[in-house]
Every structure is written in structure tokens, then in C-alpha cells.
Design an enzyme around this catalytic site. Sequence first.
Site, PDB file in Angstrom:
ATOM      1  CG  HIS A  69      -0.113   0.101   2.511  1.00  0.00           C
ATOM      2  ND1 HIS A  69       0.414  -1.004   3.152  1.00  0.00           N
ATOM      3  CD2 HIS A  69       0.273   1.173   3.235  1.00  0.00           C
ATOM      4  CE1 HIS A  69       1.075  -0.615   4.214  1.00  0.00           C
ATOM      5  NE2 HIS A  69       1.022   0.702   4.293  1.00  0.00           N
ATOM      6  CG  HIS A 153       6.980   5.170   0.496  1.00  0.00           C
ATOM      7  ND1 HIS A 153       6.595   6.230   1.290  1.00  0.00           N
ATOM      8  CD2 HIS A 153       6.992   4.082   1.306  1.00  0.00           C
ATOM      9  CE1 HIS A 153       6.406   5.801   2.521  1.00  0.00           C
ATOM     10  NE2 HIS A 153       6.626   4.497   2.573  1.00  0.00           N
TER      11      HIS A 153
HETATM   12  P1  A2P Z   1       5.020   2.897   5.228  1.00  0.00           P
HETATM   13  O1  A2P Z   1       3.903   3.734   4.722  1.00  0.00           O
HETATM   14  O2  A2P Z   1       6.356   3.391   4.839  1.00  0.00           O
HETATM   15  O3  A2P Z   1       4.895   1.452   4.838  1.00  0.00           O
HETATM   16  P2  A2P Z   1       3.253   0.187  11.545  1.00  0.00           P
HETATM   17  O4  A2P Z   1       3.022  -1.223  11.069  1.00  0.00           O
HETATM   18  O5  A2P Z   1       4.682   0.492  11.879  1.00  0.00           O
HETATM   19  O6  A2P Z   1       2.289   0.604  12.589  1.00  0.00           O
HETATM   20  O7  A2P Z   1       2.945   1.116  10.291  1.00  0.00           O
HETATM   21  C1  A2P Z   1       1.752   0.997   9.580  1.00  0.00           C
HETATM   22  C2  A2P Z   1       1.864   1.789   8.296  1.00  0.00           C
HETATM   23  O8  A2P Z   1       1.917   3.186   8.555  1.00  0.00           O
HETATM   24  C3  A2P Z   1       3.085   1.489   7.485  1.00  0.00           C
HETATM   25  O9  A2P Z   1       2.658   1.383   6.162  1.00  0.00           O
HETATM   26  C4  A2P Z   1       4.051   2.617   7.767  1.00  0.00           C
HETATM   27  O10 A2P Z   1       5.019   2.963   6.843  1.00  0.00           O
HETATM   28  C5  A2P Z   1       3.118   3.760   8.074  1.00  0.00           C
HETATM   29  N1  A2P Z   1       3.674   4.596   9.133  1.00  0.00           N
HETATM   30  C6  A2P Z   1       4.030   4.203  10.383  1.00  0.00           C
HETATM   31  N2  A2P Z   1       4.439   5.246  11.121  1.00  0.00           N
HETATM   32  C7  A2P Z   1       4.350   6.337  10.327  1.00  0.00           C
HETATM   33  C8  A2P Z   1       4.635   7.733  10.496  1.00  0.00           C
HETATM   34  N3  A2P Z   1       5.088   8.224  11.657  1.00  0.00           N
HETATM   35  N4  A2P Z   1       4.440   8.554   9.450  1.00  0.00           N
HETATM   36  C9  A2P Z   1       3.988   8.091   8.288  1.00  0.00           C
HETATM   37  N5  A2P Z   1       3.701   6.799   8.045  1.00  0.00           N
HETATM   38  C10 A2P Z   1       3.869   5.918   9.052  1.00  0.00           C
END
Ligand code: A2P
Length: 222
Positions: A69, A153
Amino acid sequence: GPLEEMSIPLYFGWFLLSSVQDKVRCTSMDFLKTLDTLEAFKKHMTDFTGKAEKEVDLEQYFQGKGTLHCTTKFCNYGKAEGAKEYVQNPAVQDFYGSTFELSLSALFVTPRTVGARVSLTEEQLKLWPADAEKEAESAVPAAASLPLGSRAHVTLGCAEGVEPVQTGLDLLQILALQQEGQQGELVEEMELGPLTYYGEGRWLLSLREPICAPACFSSFYK
Ligand code: A2P
């Protein structure tokens, strides 16, 4: 009240449809396999291993992180800054459940993450938080001066112990170098496009033909 807070998800984003998830995973695996065999990559192997003699198997080095995603807003169930405002954005409400075509325009690899850059259209940018890049400023100082949507991304994999949030920061770091005028070192023309090295283990493959990825705008609760 508490019920309202409960209804805010962990994050919003575009979720790639399953057929294209397989395609993107295959493309990414092929890329890692090829990168691993390049002399230019072997020359900079210590970026990944820390040791001169050691080999690295990139396919093993990165672990997948579930369904592919492109996160638009990380809400953390309402605890993240701007989460409530994001939910109230009319575009978020109007487009919830709609399918979009994302353009994956590059693949990148660092010692921490592997990901795909997403180039957003004007319409898709309506779902992009105005401060997404600025929020990354503590990690990537130049982030706030990059165009809106630069951070977009798809995380394809993370090294052991690395959280997926790192993928967007790694992308911003590469784009910040480009913006500063660092061209990187054009390593070779691969089948999919030119491969550039930006130092410190940062590799970018620009896709000559971007991958068109149908994706549903929705949200995720753990
Ligand atoms: P990404 O979008 O790069 O894949 P987690 O499993 O760590 O809780 O994260 C869930 C999703 O949210 C993941 O897709 C992750 O990164 C994104 N994510 C986690 N923390 C943040 C943040 N502080 N800012 C933006 N996106 C985040």
C-alpha cells in the site's frame, strides 16, 4: 468522545489490488536479484554488511511487510497529529472506497529499506496531507522544501529491526540529494531503466515505463 476516537484507523492509504501486488513483488525480487550480481553493487557491499569480505543476499536481507500500500496519512487511531483534521477532509470522505491508478515510477534500495516511489496526480494529491513532507524534517532536514507528494511510496521490504516508516524517509533523502544537485553515479542501463548510486548504500532504479498499479483508497485497523 471515545467512540469517535475508536473509529479513526491506524492509517489511510491506497491498497494495491492483489493481482498487481504479485506483479510488483516479482519486479522487486527480480531487481534485488540482479542488483546483487552487479560488480558495482559488490564494490559497495560494505554499505550493507559493514565488512569487506562478507556477501549479502538481498532477497533474504529484506522482509516483506504485509499487503502492499501507499500510506497517505498515519493516524495512529487518532493519536497522530492532524489525524482528526484528515478524516474531516471532504476529499477523504468523497474518495473513500474509490479505485485509483497509482504510477510507480522508481524502485529504491538502501541498507534499511526497499520501496517503490509513487508519482501522484493532481487528483491523488487531494488525499495527500499538506505537512507529510514537513513531518519528516527531523530525519531529513531538506524534506520541507521538496514538492508535495515527494514522500509517496510503497514499502516493499525492511531490513531486520527496521520499521516501515523508514522507507519514506529513505526516499526523501534520495530526492533531497537530487534537489541539491547531486546527480548520483549512473551505474548502468538496466532492462527496466537507468540505475543510479547515491552513496551510503542508496540505489535508485528509474522505471523507463512506470508500473500502473490499480489501488483502492481505504484504511487499515490492526
Ligand atoms: P510505510 O507507509 O512506509 O509502509 P506500523 O506497522 O509500523 O504501525 O505502520 C503501519 C503503516 O503506517 C506502514 O505502512 C508505515 O510505513 C506507516 N507509518 C508508520 N508510522 C508512520 C509515520 N510516523 N508517518 C507516516 N507513516 C507511518
